[in-house]
Design a protein around this motif. Structure first.
Motif: not given
Ligand code: FAD
Ligand code: NAP
Length: 581
Positions: A275, A308-309, A311-313, A315-316, A328
């Protein structure tokens, strides 16, 4: 579609015999003219556009800019040029890159060789004369011993024929054929079709102007922030104080441009360390994000971690969870060409911006009022097709190219492009391709690819002059071997696994073939050098004197550098698919 004005009339050129006819006056055509003249060859270039610059002449959509640092996305053949030109931003905007192309054309006095607003429509090889006859849409008919295609990999716009387009009452634009004077969307309801790099660059800016913006998305894309900013003059001075060192580092990289790269496996790190690493590389922004680990494009499990990192960005960044989910991607990260953006995902937080999923229910039709999807009309005043290109081969298809025995290139490439080293095509003697299929082209910083190709071609022509050869033609067996190699190397990479324009999958009916060479720029350059140094191994030279004698190294000298095995991906080495190590 928006129309460009008719060009000024001129008298057709007929009968002139040149050493070479060049098609295109983008970065490839311009450098070809420079290099050929340096080695004493005469040349005529034809360019369909009304100016030089190619990609940067045509792609004037809002937000168009390069996504490789300008200090590297520029020619390296002239130290004077490197010193006198000053880029203002990390990623130069289209007008600045156009200005650069025009500066190069003037600085090296190239314009007198170029006929603008002129499209080459046919090229035919005459066996008896060993010359190419080239015809244009302006009535020109000239010949060249050599025929050189600098037509571009992303230069034939893909315009999907949506039913009812002619009924639409507003303008329809394509990002790759943008009106010369720009477009003002103020107060309009705008539709954008597509979510590739062109859309991702233009959507945030169009959203700022438009009254309402509707984006029609077939496949979501990963995008990394550009963090674009004005260049610090101190940094520019530091680069210029030893520019050749940066150029050399760039040439040694698989991508042909330099950025910090960590060869370790993403799976060798624990989740927290990974991360941290991704955050650090995310903060650098752009394509170098992929340098976080060495196996991201080779190992699906490693790739899942970066996907996944990213995609999290998303979502944020996107407030509405349903919109974030739709934006996504679930495919391999970096499989399709990675996008680089400024505020793309955040744009969807604006109440006047909406996203329409056309993955399952495709665009049904246009009407006078807008676009219909799943029976619902989306009312629009203007539409932007950011639908990309008939990539790699589209501009070749538009020219009737006739080689030995009357075979056309289109026939030969029916099942996908076949080249030897991406430079030549068996049965099409004295024809050269710049940065086309079968070469690193779009998988490397393209100006590097272009310069290396042109230098190789010019040296080859000079060698033919040295040994009195009339023709050079690739052997079919060597071409077959190269095509097979391009394809087997592609299998090592996860990039071959998705439906991208790299494999022609963006347009229905095109053969599915991985077109660019993915073995890495330095490995490829080494192979080109070996072929040349062995007296053009794999080619037949028709000459009075021994044609396959060791050639003199002229312009290619700067590419004759030892291969740094350290930069080759461990996965490529492990797969034993790299031809030269
Ligand atoms: P082009 O620039 O495409 O020029 C080819 C020229 O040939 C065109 O002007 C065309 O009109 C002309 N032509 C074609 N057919 C004919 C014909 N029959 N008769 C006469 N003329 C003809 N690459 C990077 O490495 N980094 C980047 O950041 C980057 N950003 C890009 C951004 C966009 C929007 C696009 C579309 C591409 C980008 N690329 C980038 C790829 C880019 O295409 C290359 O970097 C480079 O500009 C290609 O130069 P070229 O001369 O080979 O082709
Ligand atoms: P692209 O990547 O091919 O994107 C085209 C988009 O249009 C895709 O989202 C595609 O969906 C969609 N599309 C195509 N046909 C469609 C249809 N019939 N219905 C609905 N959607 C459709 O083209 P691009 O954005 O012009 O970029 C092409 C390449 O140019 C890039 O990959 C890059 O190499 C270069 N480029 C670079 C920059 C930069 O940042 N410097 C900017 C622009 C372009 P699918 O994905 O489902 O096919």
């Amino acid at each position: 579609m928006a129309k460009t004005p008719d060009p000024a009339p001129r008298t057709p050129e007929t009968g002139t015999a040149y050493d070479a006819i060049v098609v295109g006056a983008g970065f490839a055509g311009l450098y070809a003219l420079y290099a050929l003249r340096r080695l004493g060859f005469t040349a005529r270039a034809f360019e369909a556009g009304g100016g030089v610059g190619g990609t940067w002449y045509w792609n004037r959509y809002p937000g168009a800019r390069c996504d490789i640092d300008s200090l590297q996305y520029s020619y390296s053949f002239s130290e004077e040029l490197d010193q006198e030109w000053t880029w203002t931003e990390r990623y130069a905007p289209q007008p600045e890159i156009m200005a650069y192309a025009n500066h190069v054309a003037d600085r090296f006095d190239l314009r007198r060789h170029i006929r603008l607003d002129t499209r080459v429509v046919s090229a035919t090889f005459d066996e008896a004369e060993a010359r190419w006859t080239v015809e244009t849409d302006r009535g020109d008919r000239v010949t060249g011993r050599f025929f050189i295609l600098g037509v571009g990999c992303l230069s034939a716009a893909n315009r999907p024929p949506f039913p009812g387009m002619d009924d639409f009452k507003g303008p329809i634009y394509h990002t790759g054929e943008w009106p010369q004077d720009g477009v003002d969307f103020t107060g309009l309801r705008v539709g954008v079709i597509g979510t590739g790099s062109s859309a991702i660059q233009s959507i945030p800016i169009i959203a700022r102007q438009a009254k309402a913006l509707t984006v029609f998305q077939r496949t979501p894309n990963y995008s990394v922030p550009a963090w674009n900013a004005p260049l610090d003059p101190e940094y520019v001075r530091a680069v210029k104080s030893d520019y050749p060192a940066l150029r050399a580092k760039a040439r040694a990289r698989p991508t042909g441009f330099y950025f910090p790269f960590n060869a370790a496996s993403a799976l060798s790190a624990g989740p927290e360390e990974r991360e941290r690493q991704y955050e650090e590389f995310w903060a650098r922004g752009g394509l170098p994000f992929l340098g976080a680990y060495g196996d991201l494009l080779f190992d699906r499990q490693a790739n899942d971690t970066i996907a996944e990192f990213a995609r999290a960005k998303i979502r944020a960044a996107v407030e509405d969870p349903a919109t974030a989910a739709l934006l996504s991607p679930d495919n391999v990260f970096g499989c399709k060409r990675l996008c680089v953006d400024t505020g793309y995902f955040e744009t969807y937080n604006n109440p006047h911006v909406s996203l329409v999923d056309v993955s399952k229910a495709p665009i049904e039709r246009f009407t006078a009022e807008g676009i219909v999807v799943a029976g619902r009309l989306h009312p629009l005043d203007a539409v932007v097709c950011a639908t990309g290109f008939a990539a790699m081969t589209g501009s070749f298809d538009k020219i009737r190219i006739v080689g030995r025995g009357g075979t056309t290139l289109k026939e030969k490439w029916q099942a996908g492009p076949r080249t030897y080293l991406g430079l030549t095509v068996a049965g099409f003697p004295n024809m050269f391709i710049i940065a086309g299929p079968g070469s690193p082209s779009v998988l490397a910083s393209m100006i590097q690819s272009i310069e290396q190709h042109v230098d190789w071609i010019a040296d080859c022509m000079a060698h033919m002059r040295d040994v009195g050869a009339r023709t050079i033609d690739a052997r079919v067996e060597d071409e077959d071997r190269w095509v097979e190699h391009v394809s087997e190397v592609a299998q090592v990479s996860l990039r071959s696994t998705c439906s991208s324009w790299y494999v022609g999958a963006n347009i229905p009916g095109r053969p599915r073939v991985f077109m660019p060479y993915i073995g890495g720029f330095p490995v490829y350059v080494q192979r080109c050098n070996e072929v040349m140094d062995a007296g053009y191994e794999g080619f037949v030279l028709d000459s009075a004197r021994p044609g396959n004698a060791p050639p003199k190294v002229r312009l290619t000298e700067r590419w004759h550098v030892p291969l740094d095995v350290e930069v080759i991906s461990p996965a490529m080495l492990a797969a034993r698919r790299v031809p030269v190590v």
